[in-house]
Write a protein that holds these residues in place. Structure first.
Motif, short mmCIF file in Angstrom:
data_model
loop_
_atom_site.label_atom_id
_atom_site.label_comp_id
_atom_site.label_asym_id
_atom_site.label_seq_id
_atom_site.Cartn_x
_atom_site.Cartn_y
_atom_site.Cartn_z
N ILE A 104 0.86 -1.18 0.00
CA ILE A 104 0.00 0.00 0.00
C ILE A 104 0.89 1.23 0.00
CG2 ILE A 104 -1.63 1.38 1.36
CD1 ILE A 104 -2.92 -1.15 2.32
N GLY A 105 0.64 2.14 -0.94
CA GLY A 105 1.39 3.38 -0.98
C GLY A 105 0.90 4.36 0.07
N PRO A 106 1.46 5.56 0.09
CA PRO A 106 1.01 6.58 1.06
C PRO A 106 -0.49 6.84 0.94
CG PRO A 106 3.03 7.26 -0.04
CD PRO A 106 2.56 6.04 -0.76
N VAL A 107 -1.15 6.93 2.08
CA VAL A 107 -2.59 7.16 2.13
C VAL A 107 -2.85 8.42 2.95
CG1 VAL A 107 -4.81 6.26 2.91
CG2 VAL A 107 -3.15 4.72 1.86
N GLU A 108 -3.44 9.41 2.35
CA GLU A 108 -3.79 10.64 3.04
C GLU A 108 -5.20 10.54 3.64
OE1 GLU A 108 -1.58 12.92 3.44
OE2 GLU A 108 -0.10 12.02 2.09
N ALA A 109 -5.47 11.41 4.60
CA ALA A 109 -6.78 11.42 5.24
C ALA A 109 -7.90 11.64 4.23
CB ALA A 109 -6.82 12.50 6.32
N GLU A 110 -7.61 12.36 3.15
CA GLU A 110 -8.62 12.68 2.14
C GLU A 110 -9.20 11.42 1.49
OE1 GLU A 110 -10.99 15.44 0.10
OE2 GLU A 110 -9.61 15.68 1.80
N ARG A 111 -8.42 10.31 1.51
CA ARG A 111 -8.91 9.07 0.91
C ARG A 111 -10.15 8.54 1.61
NH1 ARG A 111 -5.57 5.55 -1.74
NH2 ARG A 111 -7.50 4.39 -2.14
N PHE A 112 -10.38 8.95 2.85
CA PHE A 112 -11.50 8.44 3.64
C PHE A 112 -12.70 9.39 3.62
CE2 PHE A 112 -7.55 6.75 5.39
CZ PHE A 112 -7.79 5.39 5.27
N ARG A 113 -12.60 10.48 2.88
CA ARG A 113 -13.70 11.44 2.80
C ARG A 113 -14.87 10.81 2.03
NH1 ARG A 113 -14.62 17.13 2.81
NH2 ARG A 113 -16.32 17.68 1.39
N ILE A 114 -16.08 11.03 2.55
CA ILE A 114 -17.30 10.57 1.89
C ILE A 114 -18.18 11.79 1.61
CG2 ILE A 114 -19.34 9.09 2.05
CD1 ILE A 114 -17.83 7.32 4.01
N ASP A 115 -18.18 12.26 0.37
CA ASP A 115 -19.06 13.36 -0.01
C ASP A 115 -20.50 12.85 -0.01
OD1 ASP A 115 -17.04 15.32 -0.48
OD2 ASP A 115 -16.54 14.31 -2.36
N TRP A 116 -21.41 13.75 0.45
CA TRP A 116 -22.78 13.24 0.65
C TRP A 116 -23.81 14.26 0.17
CZ3 TRP A 116 -23.32 8.35 1.42
CH2 TRP A 116 -24.59 7.85 1.71
N PRO A 117 -24.77 13.82 -0.63
CA PRO A 117 -25.85 14.71 -1.06
C PRO A 117 -26.88 14.91 0.05
CG PRO A 117 -26.15 12.53 -1.98
CD PRO A 117 -24.83 12.50 -1.26
N LYS A 118 -27.68 15.94 -0.07
CA LYS A 118 -28.70 16.22 0.94
C LYS A 118 -29.83 15.19 0.89
CE LYS A 118 -28.06 21.25 1.11
NZ LYS A 118 -28.72 22.58 0.90
N ASN A 119 -30.39 14.92 2.07
CA ASN A 119 -31.61 14.14 2.20
C ASN A 119 -31.49 12.74 1.59
OD1 ASN A 119 -32.91 16.43 3.37
ND2 ASN A 119 -33.27 17.24 1.30
N VAL A 120 -30.34 12.13 1.75
CA VAL A 120 -30.12 10.77 1.26
C VAL A 120 -29.70 9.88 2.43
CG1 VAL A 120 -28.74 9.29 -0.27
CG2 VAL A 120 -29.51 11.55 -1.06
N ASN A 121 -30.34 8.74 2.57
CA ASN A 121 -29.98 7.79 3.63
C ASN A 121 -28.78 6.95 3.20
OD1 ASN A 121 -31.99 8.58 5.41
ND2 ASN A 121 -33.49 7.15 4.55
N GLU A 160 -20.26 16.53 3.79
CA GLU A 160 -19.45 15.32 4.00
C GLU A 160 -20.09 14.46 5.09
OE1 GLU A 160 -15.01 14.00 5.67
OE2 GLU A 160 -15.54 16.13 5.40
N ALA A 161 -20.29 13.16 4.79
CA ALA A 161 -20.79 12.22 5.79
C ALA A 161 -19.64 11.84 6.71
CB ALA A 161 -21.36 10.98 5.11
N ILE A 162 -19.86 11.98 8.01
CA ILE A 162 -18.76 11.79 8.96
C ILE A 162 -19.16 10.79 10.05
CG2 ILE A 162 -17.83 14.11 8.57
CD1 ILE A 162 -19.21 14.94 11.22
N ALA A 163 -18.15 10.30 10.75
CA ALA A 163 -18.40 9.46 11.92
C ALA A 163 -19.00 10.31 13.03
CB ALA A 163 -17.10 8.82 12.39
N ASP A 164 -19.82 9.68 13.87
CA ASP A 164 -20.51 10.42 14.93
C ASP A 164 -20.55 9.57 16.20
OD1 ASP A 164 -22.20 11.80 16.60
OD2 ASP A 164 -23.65 12.30 15.04
N PRO A 165 -19.69 9.86 17.19
CA PRO A 165 -19.67 9.05 18.40
C PRO A 165 -20.96 9.12 19.19
CG PRO A 165 -18.29 11.01 18.66
CD PRO A 165 -18.67 10.95 17.21
N ASP A 166 -21.69 10.23 19.11
CA ASP A 166 -22.94 10.35 19.85
C ASP A 166 -23.99 9.38 19.31
OD1 ASP A 166 -21.89 12.33 21.47
OD2 ASP A 166 -22.57 13.96 20.15
N ARG A 167 -23.85 8.99 18.07
CA ARG A 167 -24.80 8.05 17.45
C ARG A 167 -24.20 6.65 17.30
NH1 ARG A 167 -26.66 10.39 11.95
NH2 ARG A 167 -28.02 8.56 12.09
N ASP A 168 -23.02 6.45 17.90
CA ASP A 168 -22.32 5.16 17.76
C ASP A 168 -22.16 4.79 16.29
OD1 ASP A 168 -21.02 2.83 18.37
OD2 ASP A 168 -22.80 1.75 19.06
#
Length: 564
Positions: free
Chosen positions: A362-379, A405-413
């Motif tokens: 595996i080559g160098p992996v930046e944090a940007e590789r884990f970004r999840i762009d997310w449209p409005k009102n989509v499950n 951006e869809a992100i991790a949320d510890p309050d929602r586990d």
């Protein structure tokens, strides 16, 4: 082996090499305790009765039983080289195992499996193998390369390879997929282990009609009952994560011990060190209410019967003298273990060749590789953990979105999960979300990710996820816990990214440290890294993730993260 001498010892005409005197000996055939000596000649039981020998062991007041056999396991799961694994389980009474090496096969191909076979050849622990039938487990996984029919045929010709390992592509088998049926028709593939989670009714009929005669994936009494009625063996599993013993023991109460045996499948090294191996299953079964004689049969004779190991699993004339001397019928911690009639001597550490290492590409992996762009009102589709099981739920819910951006949320586990291809450097990555870890911060990662063993990482922020990947690449494989860019704990697994080359005590210590670090980061459950590793297995319902993306196992197809 001098058969004439064994017969002379059996008749009482010659002294035995060893006599185990005065114990209560279990006859696994009649469930009786016999007040008898055991005469051993050339590593085999010559007879039971009144004998004299060159050496004697006083077993008065003790219970003498056959060595335990693990009916289905993966040598790679304890993360130990086989010699260290033998050091761990032999004192616990496990004298033989039947292993499916599909973990190493996914990483190193048949070369890796042949190396493992050779490595185990001289161990005092008897290691038998099944030829890995499902590499990859499905078309949704990316191993180093798939095993061909020729690869399997070559493995089936090897000594100590008993048959075809668990047929994990159960949808393919049930549908009559020509590739899977060809595997079942290979020379030497008449003995086949199964893997059919949740399969019942006519689908189970189809699976059993293919000639598959065992399953270790039954979770309920109802599923186990169906398998017994279909003529299949039920291999009751008590792994570190998938704990099915208590749920399935009522089958023994209902039907007796016929066509039922014990197995561990996947156990962590610290779990074995703390709670035992097959002996722990016997102990827990007796505590549940199963008669000791029945529990011991499930741990010895029955695994041998299923795998047609006709010289193992009993203490009777002509059987291999794998003997356990137990002080009681409660703890099942052997006082003495004899392998082929002799105490186990110090096991010499074996050298590991360099070519089985350096498998993380595996080559160098930046944090940007884990970004999840997310449209409005989509499950989003979310993997829902089921406590202490390898199955998952397929959830649908709105993700937490910040700045599109869809992100991790510890309050929602709600944690982010990613699987990165690590064998060929393709840079493929699957992204998703998982609920049920309890993770509050940091990230966890591993190159143990069933079954293709690409790199899996779960985290609450992208920077820590990137740091996990970086550290695993530096180690050449392993498990790692990171918080705020700092490594909290790690277990290097340089052999195929699956096995440590450290002594047992160090592996257990590092494994415990990683689990404790995960707990400090908020993880719930006793096996966070094992739990994470099974989220990449695309043949266990219901929703999983590979480097190719999310897999709906029930529909057996790739599905998008967006649920509409």
């Amino acid at each position: 082996m001098d058969l004439a001498r064994r017969l002379a010892v059996a008749r009482g005409d010659e002294p035995a090499d060893l006599v185990v005197r005065g114990g209560r000996v279990l006859s696994v055939f009649t469930r009786e305790w016999l007040d008898a000596d055991i005469a051993v000649a050339d590593g085999y039981v010559a007879g039971l009765g009144d004998y004299d020998g060159a050496e004697e062991i006083d077993a008065r007041g003790r219970f003498v039983v056959p060595g335990f056999i693990d009916a289905h396991m993966h040598l790679e799961s304890p993360k130990l080289l086989p010699d260290e694994f033998a050091r761990l389980v032999l004192p616990l009474g496990t004298t033989a195992v039947v292993a499916d090496p599909h973990e190493l096969a996914n990483v190193l191909g048949t070369d890796g499996v042949h190396w493992l076979l050779d490595f185990c050849a001289e161990l005092p622990l008897d290691v038998y193998f099944m030829a890995s039938s499902s590499v990859p487990a499905s078309r949704f996984e990316s191993p180093r390369r798939a095993l061909t029919e020729g690869d399997l045929q070559g493995l089936l010709r090897r000594r100590r390879v008993l048959g075809l390992a668990e047929m994990m592509n159960f949808p393919g088998v049930m549908a009559g997929d020509p590739t899977e049926l060809t595997k079942l028709g290979l020379a030497g593939a008449t003995h086949v282990d199964g893997h059919a989670p949740g399969v019942v009714g006519k689908d189970l009929n189809a699976y059993a009609a293919a000639g598959i005669r065992s399953d270790h994936e039954a979770l309920t009494v109802e599923e186990g009952r169906e398998r017994l009625r279909a003529g299949m063996w039920v291999l009751i599993r008590e792994a570190s994560m998938a704990r099915n013993l208590r749920a399935l023991l009522p089958l023994v109460e209902e039907f007796g011990t016929a066509r039922i045996a014990f197995c561990t499948d996947d156990k962590d090294p610290d779990d074995i060190a703390e709670h035992g191996h097959i002996n722990g299953m016997v102990r827990d079964a007796v505590a549940f209410g199963i008669a000791p004689e029945d529990a011991l049969v499930l741990a010895s004779l029955n695994p041998a019967l299923w795998h047609e190991l006709d010289h193992l699993g009993a203490l009777a004339p002509g059987w291999q003298a794998d003997i356990l001397v137990l002080p009681d019928l409660e703890s099942f911690q052997p006082e003495l273990v004899l392998k082929e009639g002799s105490p186990v001597e110090e096991i010499v550490r074996s050298e590991v060749p360099e070519w089985v290492k350096h498998t993380v590409r595996i080559g160098p992996v930046e944090a940007e590789r884990f970004r999840i762009d997310w449209p409005k009102n989509v499950n989003a589709r979310v993997i829902g953990l089921v406590p202490d099981q390898v199955i998952t739920e397929a959830l649908v819910e709105a993700p937490t979105v910040r700045n599109s951006e869809a992100i991790a949320d510890p309050d929602r586990d709600l944690a982010k999960i990613a699987v990165l291809e690590r064998h060929l450097g393709t840079e493929e990555i699957g992204l998703g979300f998982v609920r049920g870890f309890g993770l509050q911060r940091g990230a966890l990662g591993s190159t143990v990710a069933h079954d293709a063993h690409n790199l899996v990482v779960v985290g609450m922020n992208d920077a820590d996820m990137a740091r996990v990947v970086e550290r695993l690449a530096e180690l050449g494989g392993g498990i790692v816990a990171v918080e705020d860019g700092s490594v909290l704990a790690e277990l290097p697994l340089p052999v195929g990214g699956l096995l440590a080359d450290l002594p047992l005590a160090e592996v257990v210590e590092c494994s415990r440290a990683c689990t404790e670090a995960a707990e400090r980061l908020g993880c719930r459950g006793s096996t966070p890294f094992l739990t994470m590793s099974f989220l990449a297995l695309s043949v266990i319902p219901s929703l999983k993730i590979t480097d190719q993306g999310l897999v709906d196992v029930d529909r057996f197809e790739l599905v998008p993260l967006e649920a509409g």
